[in-house]
Write a protein that holds these residues in place. Structure first.
Motif, PDB file in Angstrom:
ATOM      1  N   VAL A 156     -12.231   0.690  -5.858  1.00  0.00           N
ATOM      2  CA  VAL A 156     -10.901   1.236  -5.572  1.00  0.00           C
ATOM      3  C   VAL A 156     -10.076   0.079  -5.040  1.00  0.00           C
ATOM      4  O   VAL A 156     -10.460  -0.543  -4.047  1.00  0.00           O
ATOM      5  CB  VAL A 156     -10.977   2.364  -4.523  1.00  0.00           C
ATOM      6  N   LEU A 157      -8.981  -0.246  -5.722  1.00  0.00           N
ATOM      7  CA  LEU A 157      -8.265  -1.476  -5.382  1.00  0.00           C
ATOM      8  C   LEU A 157      -7.103  -1.249  -4.421  1.00  0.00           C
ATOM      9  O   LEU A 157      -6.236  -0.428  -4.681  1.00  0.00           O
ATOM     10  CB  LEU A 157      -7.734  -2.129  -6.664  1.00  0.00           C
ATOM     11  N   PHE A 158      -7.131  -1.974  -3.323  1.00  0.00           N
ATOM     12  CA  PHE A 158      -5.990  -2.000  -2.415  1.00  0.00           C
ATOM     13  C   PHE A 158      -5.619  -3.448  -2.150  1.00  0.00           C
ATOM     14  O   PHE A 158      -6.493  -4.277  -1.893  1.00  0.00           O
ATOM     15  CB  PHE A 158      -6.318  -1.302  -1.091  1.00  0.00           C
ATOM     16  N   GLU A 159      -4.324  -3.727  -2.203  1.00  0.00           N
ATOM     17  CA  GLU A 159      -3.838  -5.101  -2.129  1.00  0.00           C
ATOM     18  C   GLU A 159      -4.108  -5.756  -0.773  1.00  0.00           C
ATOM     19  O   GLU A 159      -4.580  -6.875  -0.686  1.00  0.00           O
ATOM     20  CB  GLU A 159      -2.338  -5.090  -2.422  1.00  0.00           C
ATOM     21  N   ARG A 183     -11.685   7.504   2.856  1.00  0.00           N
ATOM     22  CA  ARG A 183     -11.252   7.536   1.454  1.00  0.00           C
ATOM     23  C   ARG A 183     -12.260   6.829   0.556  1.00  0.00           C
ATOM     24  O   ARG A 183     -12.401   7.158  -0.619  1.00  0.00           O
ATOM     25  CB  ARG A 183      -9.875   6.865   1.348  1.00  0.00           C
TER      26      ARG A 183
END
Lengths: 274, 212, 308
Positions: C203-206, C219
């Protein structure tokens, strides 16, 4: 309700002047509504408190001069992006609109095509095209112009339609009258239609400014140090995510509400002179 | 021409449509509730409605979305990313739906309502026979615009990790270095949505005219 | 403005880092609202220690940098310990940022750097058309990338670690991540996870703080990133815990334009210099060392990785 009863909106006409019983009932409903609204807000606040988000230390970042200054610097760039994009999109929008109602098909069709195309494109897709595709095609702009170009492409198409609606609303009677007294198409436009349309468009200009200010928040994606991007950096530096972004939100809301109030005042003034 | 990316792009388009058709009804419901708040004679509700619209309409959509995704869990509501995003879109465009509904109601001539009441129509029939048919007709076009804007707004999913059309286009372009093909394909997708909604609006408007 | 720092009660907190700080910066550190540790990172001492090149060959990139008067690099501003803008001072602090400043000083005599933060997937394009001179910042040297970019390095070899919520006892082995949602930042960490744990769901978060929030809020079950970054976070945030899991190795390099091999040689020479004269070590102590306990690692051997 009494104070607004004379403004003549439909909702006032729906209800009679309230009698004493209805007023008492209204008071009860008001109290219940207030309690319910407050309960929702309180519930969220309790949850936020439980996860430590209401810790005064966290909110202290919003009264810190350095941090506020950092956000204000971002706001400055946001306003510059907003102003430049508004100016460019208004000029381009007027040209596109004039092109679209021009009598030459060679002007009308491409302008209509451009307007319809860019109105249908999401801003972020245009921005990605400028960020990723244009360098592959051999063209790269500084970050600031990447963002401005994307906003202008989208916003000028939208403004063009507003201008066109403004011009069409002037009514054909006036332009026909102009032609009847021997004015050319260009003169009809320049002397009769455009001056009136411009006056009617002044508030639309402010709306356009609010729009571009909100859209400039995509600096978050390109890494331009505008308000939202500075909020991102502030949240990373302080570790207070919600607080930073709520602070950023307040900046946007205050600036935009001030602008909208100016628009309202202008509208009423325009209304008086027209 | 597309290789295995065709599937990704199609899935991205599907996600864009899914986000849009989920977010718009939410926006619609929120908008109606807000409009009821704003024309209700209950003062706290009017104030709450006004506050909501003022705050939301003056904030960037991206800010709202980011704040919901990372703030909502701390406010006690942990939703999947998709629903956070859809809620953000719905909440944002709900404010615009509210404006549309309010001005739609205002468009109806006050005299007509007074006339309807003067001939003894009950409140409900004033609403269903006089006010709503005209108000709804005036709302079709702006609501269509809001639906299109919801689809355009769904592209912001690309900034928060929702694999919709814009994000898939970006990866397609980066992986294959075919910018023109990638972005033209995406453009067709968004144009299709735009066209479909415009057609629907025209159809509905014609129907609404008959209703009158 | 006299109430700018309303809260000084945890000056004690910074005390542990004080002997170190004395060599990292001359200025007194003050407690600020927010993460006190990030505000204490200041590598200006290490930069002052950095070398300046004697005579440099003329290459297109070096000519451009000289003409412009500062180094333009593609990197991050939101990566604590590696490159984070200090909002109070305006300085960009961290190990990667320090490498960039040292390189600027080496080339120009002054550590002036402009950072472009367009995201990790724009780096090749920006180097390709010379809109930046170098790309520094968790940029993993890879052979397929080396076809587009000349890598000088590695200047640091990162290993991926796994961070979980403090009360999580389920994640003990790498295989425990299979089928679970794992937060990663796009770039090196993402590549490493996809390669080593193909069954995990990335799951990509900057931003790093977004990844941390995602773990705290449940999450995702874990956050995978380079161990130094995670260790720094786990020290600051008591709700997060570092696991013993370590996997993969990401050799970080300095990306330089493909069409200027002479410039790459200059950058390689620069890395040799700062590793040999102790600047590299000093920089580590002032940046990542402030956030993480444990000894300073040894610098890797430049050119030891395929693609460099």
């Amino acid at each position: 309700m009494n104070s607004t009863a004379k403004t003549g909106t439909a909702d006032d006409a729906l209800f009679d002047q309230l009698g004493p019983r209805a007023r008492a009932r209204l008071r009860t409903v008001s109290i219940i509504a207030t309690v319910v609204l407050l309960a929702v807000v309180t519930g969220m606040l309790i949850a936020l408190g439980a996860s430590g988000q209401l810790d005064p230390d966290r909110w202290a970042i919003l009264v810190d001069g350095d941090y506020l200054g950092f956000l204000a610097t971002g706001l400055g760039l946001t306003l510059v992006v907003g102003l430049v994009s508004t100016a460019l999109s208004v000029i381009l929008g007027v040209l596109l609109a004039l092109g679209r109602i021009s009598r030459s098909r060679w002007l009308r069709l491409p302008c209509a095509g451009l307007i319809e195309f860019f109105r249908a494109m999401p801003l972020l897709l245009i921005l990605f095209f400028i960020m990723f595709a244009m360098p592959m095609l051999g063209l790269r702009l500084p970050t600031f112009w990447q963002l401005v170009l994307a906003i202008v492409a989208h916003a000028s198409a939208i403004f063009a339609e507003i201008v066109r609606a403004g011009i069409l609303s002037i009514g054909s009677g006036q332009s026909e009258a102009g032609k009847a007294i021997g004015l050319r198409h260009r003169e009809v436009m320049g002397l009769i239609v455009l001056p009136q349309a411009t006056r009617a468009l002044t508030p639309a200009l402010i709306t356009q400014m609010v729009r571009t200010i909100k859209e400039s928040s995509l600096g978050y994606v390109v890494g331009l140090s505008e308000l939202l991007n500075n909020g991102k950096i502030l949240s990373e530096f302080t570790g207070n995510f919600i607080q930073s972004f709520i602070g950023v939100g307040l900046f946007y809301i205050i600036v935009n509400i001030v602008l909208s109030r100016v628009a309202e005042r202008l509208t009423s003034r325009v209304g008086k002179h027209a | 021409m597309f290789g295995s990316y065709g599937e990704d792009l199609l899935a991205g388009f599907g996600e864009t449509v899914l986000v849009t058709v989920t977010a718009f009804p939410i926006a619609f419901v929120i908008g109606i509730v807000l409009a009821v708040f704003r024309i209700s004679p209950v003062r706290p509700l009017r104030i709450a409605g006004r506050l909501y619209v003022d705050v939301v309409r003056n904030s960037p959509l991206l800010l709202i979305v980011v704040l919901l995704i990372f703030g909502l869990p701390d406010a006690g509501l942990l939703l999947p990313l998709f629903w956070c995003f859809v809620l953000g879109l719905g909440g944002y465009f709900g404010a615009y739906v509210c404006e549309t509904v309010c001005s739609g109601i205002r468009i109806v001539d006050r005299g007509q309502i007074e006339a309807a009441r003067a001939i003894g129509l009950p409140f409900r029939r004033v609403l269903t026979d006089v006010l709503l048919p005209q108000a709804l007709r005036a709302m079709v076009q702006p609501l269509g615009t809001i639906l299109i804007n919801t689809a355009l707004g769904s592209a912001l999913g690309a900034a928060v990790g929702i694999s919709e059309l814009t994000l898939e286009t970006r990866s397609f372009n980066l992986d294959t270095a075919q910018p023109v093909l990638a972005f033209l394909t995406a453009a067709c997708g968004y144009l299709a949505i735009n066209l479909l909604v415009s057609l629907g609006v025209r159809l509905l408007e014609r129907k609404a005219r008959v209703l009158r | 403005m006299s109430t700018r720092y309303p809260n000084r009660r945890s000056a004690l907190f910074a005390l542990g880092a004080l002997p170190l700080l004395a060599s990292c910066s001359g200025s007194e550190t003050e407690r600020t609202a927010g993460n006190p540790r990030y505000a204490t990172i200041d590598q200006s001492g290490a930069i002052a220690h950095g070398p300046v090149a004697g005579r440099l060959p003329r290459t297109p990139t070096i000519d451009e940098i000289r003409q412009r008067g500062y180094l333009r690099q593609s990197g991050s501003l939101t990566n604590p310990g590696f490159a984070l803008e200090n909002v109070k001072t305006g300085a960009v602090t961290g190990f990667d940022a320090g490498i960039a400043q040292l390189l600027a000083k080496y080339l120009l005599g002054k550590p002036e750097v402009d950072t472009v933060t367009g995201g990790s997937d724009t780096r090749e394009a920006m180097l390709g058309n010379h809109s930046v001179d170098v790309a520094i910042g968790t940029y993993t040297i890879k052979e397929n990338r080396a076809r587009l970019v000349n890598f000088a390095g590695p200047y640091y070899v990162a290993h991926s670690g796994v961070l979980v919520a403090a009360d999580n006892r389920d994640i003990r082995r790498l295989s425990d991540l299979d089928g679970r949602r794992v937060a990663v930042q796009p770039g090196a960490a993402e590549e490493s996870l996809r390669k080593e744990v193909p069954h995990a769901i990335p799951v990509l978060f900057e931003q790093s703080s977004q990844n941390a929030s995602a773990v705290r809020q449940g999450r995702v079950v874990a956050w995978s990133a380079n161990t130094a970054l995670l260790l720094g976070k786990s020290v600051i945030d008591k709700e997060l815990r570092m696991t013993d899991i370590a996997f993969g190795s990401s050799p970080f390099g300095i990306g330089t334009p493909k069409d200027d091999p002479a410039f790459k040689s200059v950058v390689v020479e620069f890395l040799h210099r700062i590793m040999a004269d102790g600047t590299w070590r000093k920089l580590w102590e002032c940046t990542v060392g402030v956030l993480t306990p444990g000894p300073v690692p040894h610098p890797p051997r430049v050119g030891s990785v395929p693609g460099s």
